[in-house]
Design a protein around this motif. Structure first.
Motif, PDB file in Angstrom:
ATOM      1  N   GLY A 345     -19.173 -27.985  25.546  1.00  0.00           N
ATOM      2  CA  GLY A 345     -20.555 -28.062  26.000  1.00  0.00           C
ATOM      3  C   GLY A 345     -21.433 -29.023  25.246  1.00  0.00           C
ATOM      4  O   GLY A 345     -22.661 -28.993  25.391  1.00  0.00           O
ATOM      5  N   ALA A 346     -20.843 -29.916  24.441  1.00  0.00           N
ATOM      6  CA  ALA A 346     -21.622 -30.915  23.709  1.00  0.00           C
ATOM      7  C   ALA A 346     -21.690 -32.209  24.519  1.00  0.00           C
ATOM      8  O   ALA A 346     -20.898 -32.427  25.428  1.00  0.00           O
ATOM      9  CB  ALA A 346     -20.984 -31.175  22.348  1.00  0.00           C
ATOM     10  N   PRO A 347     -22.633 -33.089  24.192  1.00  0.00           N
ATOM     11  CA  PRO A 347     -22.745 -34.335  24.959  1.00  0.00           C
ATOM     12  C   PRO A 347     -21.577 -35.277  24.695  1.00  0.00           C
ATOM     13  O   PRO A 347     -20.986 -35.279  23.617  1.00  0.00           O
ATOM     14  CB  PRO A 347     -24.064 -34.946  24.461  1.00  0.00           C
ATOM     15  N   ALA A 348     -21.262 -36.088  25.696  1.00  0.00           N
ATOM     16  CA  ALA A 348     -20.207 -37.081  25.567  1.00  0.00           C
ATOM     17  C   ALA A 348     -20.695 -38.274  24.758  1.00  0.00           C
ATOM     18  O   ALA A 348     -21.904 -38.471  24.557  1.00  0.00           O
ATOM     19  CB  ALA A 348     -19.763 -37.546  26.960  1.00  0.00           C
ATOM     20  N   VAL A 349     -19.745 -39.077  24.281  1.00  0.00           N
ATOM     21  CA  VAL A 349     -20.082 -40.320  23.598  1.00  0.00           C
ATOM     22  C   VAL A 349     -20.721 -41.271  24.611  1.00  0.00           C
ATOM     23  O   VAL A 349     -20.181 -41.471  25.707  1.00  0.00           O
ATOM     24  CB  VAL A 349     -18.818 -40.972  23.007  1.00  0.00           C
ATOM     25  N   PRO A 350     -21.866 -41.864  24.304  1.00  0.00           N
ATOM     26  CA  PRO A 350     -22.498 -42.771  25.270  1.00  0.00           C
ATOM     27  C   PRO A 350     -21.613 -43.972  25.574  1.00  0.00           C
ATOM     28  O   PRO A 350     -20.879 -44.472  24.715  1.00  0.00           O
ATOM     29  CB  PRO A 350     -23.781 -43.208  24.545  1.00  0.00           C
ATOM     30  N   ASP A 351     -21.695 -44.433  26.820  1.00  0.00           N
ATOM     31  CA  ASP A 351     -20.972 -45.639  27.201  1.00  0.00           C
ATOM     32  C   ASP A 351     -21.625 -46.869  26.583  1.00  0.00           C
ATOM     33  O   ASP A 351     -22.814 -46.851  26.219  1.00  0.00           O
ATOM     34  CB  ASP A 351     -20.976 -45.798  28.721  1.00  0.00           C
ATOM     35  N   LEU A 352     -20.850 -47.941  26.478  1.00  0.00           N
ATOM     36  CA  LEU A 352     -21.439 -49.211  26.079  1.00  0.00           C
ATOM     37  C   LEU A 352     -22.396 -49.676  27.178  1.00  0.00           C
ATOM     38  O   LEU A 352     -22.240 -49.317  28.348  1.00  0.00           O
ATOM     39  CB  LEU A 352     -20.345 -50.258  25.874  1.00  0.00           C
ATOM     40  N   PRO A 353     -23.392 -50.481  26.833  1.00  0.00           N
ATOM     41  CA  PRO A 353     -24.360 -50.916  27.845  1.00  0.00           C
ATOM     42  C   PRO A 353     -23.722 -51.859  28.853  1.00  0.00           C
ATOM     43  O   PRO A 353     -22.742 -52.554  28.556  1.00  0.00           O
ATOM     44  CB  PRO A 353     -25.429 -51.634  27.006  1.00  0.00           C
ATOM     45  N   ALA A 354     -24.275 -51.866  30.041  1.00  0.00           N
ATOM     46  CA  ALA A 354     -23.810 -52.774  31.093  1.00  0.00           C
ATOM     47  C   ALA A 354     -24.568 -54.094  31.004  1.00  0.00           C
ATOM     48  O   ALA A 354     -25.760 -54.118  30.685  1.00  0.00           O
ATOM     49  CB  ALA A 354     -24.028 -52.143  32.467  1.00  0.00           C
ATOM     50  N   PRO A 355     -23.902 -55.215  31.257  1.00  0.00           N
ATOM     51  CA  PRO A 355     -24.600 -56.505  31.278  1.00  0.00           C
ATOM     52  C   PRO A 355     -25.678 -56.532  32.354  1.00  0.00           C
ATOM     53  O   PRO A 355     -25.595 -55.832  33.371  1.00  0.00           O
ATOM     54  CB  PRO A 355     -23.482 -57.503  31.589  1.00  0.00           C
TER      55      PRO A 355
END
Length: 461
Positions: A345-355
């Motif tokens: 129930g913890a947050p996922a690792v954020p994705d890298l930003p999109a160009p």
């Protein structure tokens, strides 16, 4: 916690990324759950167990930081006193840095001293020799000007300060002041002090078809000791995480640090120029970030064939330690750590930003050579797209079967941040920062937490 489904998903990721084995530990509300997958060595097929130790690389720095703070607790050291207060002969090329650099600069990687210390050997005087060897070392950037990760030097200076205060070698100090009080039996800062039968073998992948092979470098040289030579298990790494979650108290009630110093360790921060890959800020021996509104601390560590990750979510009373004997692959870390965290129930690792395809940037602000000893990048422009050329060490390139120059497209996220694009399936995207403009041109390139200064005018490259 039922780990059956989670283990199956992680086993699939290990196979996809050609990583032989992994060990995972999860600390939740004071209780540890751990499990292991895969093999410790592809040549023997020996399985990984929860007692298998892995090289944890730069996660060692968190242990060194806590050990140093124990001296601060006792009034024998201070975060903001010049290093010269403890090492009177301390000297680098810049007289102002020689006089003003402090342990805080070393802990948060803002000292800017080039890692130019020669060959300090493998004896007990290795950190003394490293400190003596930087008498002529130049600055990568001015003291405190920006963050730039110090792979070995900064924490070696801290180790030497502790040796002078304590009168014993660094490895003994770490053992007596942290490893032993935490009650750990499979954690060591020197490979020869650990049982080789209980340590996973490191592996590399040169091509997807070949699969993982044993790393040619079994362990890092001793100069990396306070920065990266520890071996441990996820369960024992989580003993350190528990210390930070419990405001400086070990599991058996032993007071290691005061709550105030734990808050100082997590709260004294500097911004990272490239905030997407590891975190937005660097504290004292810790990364710091916020995921979906939840505060996260941690550290990563890599050697030649091992990778370790620690993430601590204090608001949730949660910490995860993950070690693997392959990689490092950022894609594996993001997907595997997210699987573990979301399963509780913890947050996922954020994705890298999109160009951002709408950005139209002036290439002249970025193009040029960025260089320091042993590291060189060329930023160019092709048909309106910025490019990045990374020059590999020739020996590394030969062993990996790769060219000594690798080219990437730089796809803009903002005016200062870019995502790399590579045709190589073994290359995960990375984020590169080109920033600190002077006379209209970027002065520094920052990626994988390392900083490299502009070395020449843009024209001609």
């Amino acid at each position: 916690m039922d780990t059956t489904a989670l283990e199956a998903r992680l086993a699939g990721l290990l196979a996809e990324y050609r990583i032989p084995g992994a060990s995972v530990g999860l600390l939740r509300d004071g209780e540890v759950t751990d499990f292991a997958l895969g093999v410790a060595d592809v040549t023997t097929g020996e399985p990984v167990t929860t007692g298998t130790a892995f090289q944890i690389g730069s996660l060692t720095k968190t242990w060194t930081a806590v050990t140093f703070l124990r001296f601060v607790e006792e009034g024998k050291a201070a975060l903001d006193e010049p290093v010269r207060a403890f090492l009177p002969g301390f000297k680098v090329a810049d007289p102002e840095v020689s006089a003003k650099v402090t342990p805080r600069h070393l802990l948060n990687h803002t000292h800017g001293i080039e890692e130019d210390f020669g060959d300090p050997g493998e004896d007990d005087d290795v950190y003394e020799r490293m400190v003596a060897g930087i008498a002529g070392a130049p600055q990568v950037h001015p003291l405190g000007h920006t963050h730039g990760y110090s792979a070995a030097l900064g924490y070696a200076i801290l180790a030497r300060v502790m040796e002078v205060i304590d009168g014993r070698p660094w490895d003994d100090i770490l053992t007596d002041r942290l490893v032993r009080p935490l009650g750990l039996s499979r954690t060591s800062s020197r490979r020869e002090l650990a049982d080789p039968a209980r340590i996973a073998t490191g592996h590399l992948v040169r091509s997807p078809d070949e699969g993982p092979i044993v790393s040619p470098l079994s362990h890092l040289p001793r100069l990396f000791g306070p920065s990266g030579t520890m071996t441990s298990t996820p369960r024992e790494v989580l003993a350190l995480a528990r210390l930070l979650l419990d405001e400086g108290m070990a599991a058996d009630g032993t007071r290691i640090l005061s709550p105030g110093l734990v808050r100082e360790m997590t709260g004294s921060r500097v911004p990272l120029p490239e905030p997407y890959s590891l975190g937005r800020e660097w504290a004292l021996g810790l990364l710091a970030d916020t995921w979906s509104g939840v505060e996260v601390y941690g550290h990563d560590g890599s050697t030649i064939g091992h990778n370790a990750r620690l993430r601590i979510l204090p608001e949730l009373g949660l910490a995860v330690a993950m070690t693997v004997n392959g990689g490092p692959r950022d894609g594996f870390y993001r997907r595997a750590m997210s699987e573990i965290l979301t399963s509780v129930g913890a947050p996922a690792v954020p994705d890298l930003p999109a160009p951002d395809p709408t950005l139209r940037l002036d290439p002249g602000r970025y193009t040029g050579r960025y260089e320091r000893p042993g590291l060189r990048y060329d930023v160019g422009s092709r048909d309106g797209t910025l490019t990045l050329s990374f020059h590999l060490n020739p020996m590394e390139a030969e062993f990996l079967g790769r060219p000594d120059r690798i080219d990437y497209d730089l796809l803009p996220v903002s005016e200062t941040h870019f995502v790399t694009r590579s045709p190589d399936p073994l290359e995960d995207p990375q984020v590169v920062a080109l920033y600190d403009f002077q006379d209209g041109k970027a002065r520094y390139l920052h990626t994988n937490s390392r900083v490299t200064p502009r070395a020449a005018p843009a024209a001609g490259w």
